[in-house]
Design a protein around this motif. Structure first.
Motif, short mmCIF file in Angstrom:
data_model
loop_
_atom_site.label_atom_id
_atom_site.label_comp_id
_atom_site.label_asym_id
_atom_site.label_seq_id
_atom_site.Cartn_x
_atom_site.Cartn_y
_atom_site.Cartn_z
N ILE A 3 16.04 -28.06 0.15
CA ILE A 3 17.32 -28.63 0.57
C ILE A 3 18.27 -28.57 -0.61
N LYS A 4 19.37 -27.86 -0.43
CA LYS A 4 20.35 -27.71 -1.51
C LYS A 4 21.40 -28.80 -1.48
N SER A 5 21.68 -29.29 -0.33
CA SER A 5 22.73 -30.28 -0.19
C SER A 5 22.34 -31.22 0.94
N PHE A 6 22.82 -32.43 0.90
CA PHE A 6 22.42 -33.42 1.88
C PHE A 6 23.59 -34.33 2.18
N LEU A 7 23.81 -34.57 3.45
CA LEU A 7 24.85 -35.49 3.88
C LEU A 7 24.25 -36.37 4.95
N LEU A 8 24.40 -37.66 4.80
CA LEU A 8 23.86 -38.59 5.76
C LEU A 8 25.03 -39.24 6.49
N LEU A 9 25.05 -39.05 7.79
CA LEU A 9 26.03 -39.72 8.63
C LEU A 9 25.27 -40.80 9.37
N ALA A 76 13.51 -51.05 18.39
CA ALA A 76 14.52 -50.23 17.71
C ALA A 76 14.15 -48.76 17.82
N ALA A 77 15.18 -47.93 17.89
CA ALA A 77 15.01 -46.48 17.90
C ALA A 77 15.95 -45.88 16.87
N VAL A 78 15.42 -44.97 16.07
CA VAL A 78 16.23 -44.28 15.07
C VAL A 78 16.19 -42.80 15.41
N LYS A 79 17.36 -42.22 15.53
CA LYS A 79 17.52 -40.81 15.89
C LYS A 79 18.09 -40.07 14.69
N ARG A 80 17.34 -39.08 14.20
CA ARG A 80 17.83 -38.28 13.07
C ARG A 80 17.92 -36.83 13.52
N THR A 81 19.14 -36.30 13.47
CA THR A 81 19.39 -34.92 13.84
C THR A 81 19.58 -34.11 12.57
N ILE A 82 18.79 -33.05 12.43
CA ILE A 82 18.86 -32.18 11.25
C ILE A 82 19.82 -31.04 11.58
N LEU A 83 20.86 -30.91 10.80
CA LEU A 83 21.88 -29.89 11.02
C LEU A 83 21.93 -28.96 9.82
N GLU A 84 22.23 -27.70 10.07
CA GLU A 84 22.40 -26.75 8.97
C GLU A 84 23.76 -26.10 9.11
N LYS A 85 24.51 -26.09 8.02
CA LYS A 85 25.83 -25.46 8.01
C LYS A 85 26.05 -24.87 6.63
N ASP A 86 26.43 -23.63 6.59
CA ASP A 86 26.69 -22.93 5.32
C ASP A 86 25.51 -23.05 4.36
N LYS A 87 24.31 -22.89 4.91
CA LYS A 87 23.05 -22.94 4.14
C LYS A 87 22.78 -24.29 3.50
N HIS A 88 23.39 -25.34 4.03
CA HIS A 88 23.15 -26.69 3.56
C HIS A 88 22.56 -27.50 4.71
N ILE A 89 21.69 -28.43 4.38
CA ILE A 89 21.04 -29.28 5.37
C ILE A 89 21.75 -30.63 5.41
#
Length: 122
Positions: A3-9, A76-89
């Motif tokens: 993983i080169k980059s990470f953004l958590l929304l 409780a439910a936690v939903k994590r969606t993994i997205l890739e954009k411009d070779k970043h996760i």
């Protein structure tokens, strides 16, 4: 995969009286669990009492985590969606926690730490 980059929304919905549609797309934790169990092409496992469901949504990998009954933030439910954009996760995280605010906040902090570990490649 490195993983080169990470953004958590992060989107959190906490309520004992959830609306018809919540941050996770279901009105209640139970409704989400029931629908995902019945959805074709999902993979369900139980790890340490947690129900984990792997799904695909719009071509993205989605990891659902449902608290065990013994957990202080249950249900409780936690939903994590993994997205890739411009070779970043990127990880988009949303949750529906129907317990009290304090245990829900603690649960989200724990998941934020897990996501940071993913970012660090651990």
């Amino acid at each position: 995969m490195r993983i080169k980059s990470f953004l958590l929304l992060l989107i959190i919905a906490t309520s004992s009286h959830a609306k018809e549609e919540s941050a996770i797309g279901y009105g209640t934790v139970d409704a989400a669990l029931t629908a995902l169990k019945e959805k074709p092409d999902t993979k369900l496992s139980v790890q340490g009492g947690w129900t984990i469901i792997e799904d695909k949504e719009d071509g993205n990998f989605v990891l659902w985590s449902f608290t065990p009954e013994s957990h202080e933030a249950h249900p409780a439910a936690v939903k994590r969606t993994i997205l890739e954009k411009d070779k970043h996760i990127y990880v988009r995280m949303s949750a529906l926690c129907q317990a009290e605010k304090e245990p829900c906040d603690k649960l989200m902090e724990q998941f934020e730490q897990l996501n940071k570990q993913i970012m660090a490649g651990r």
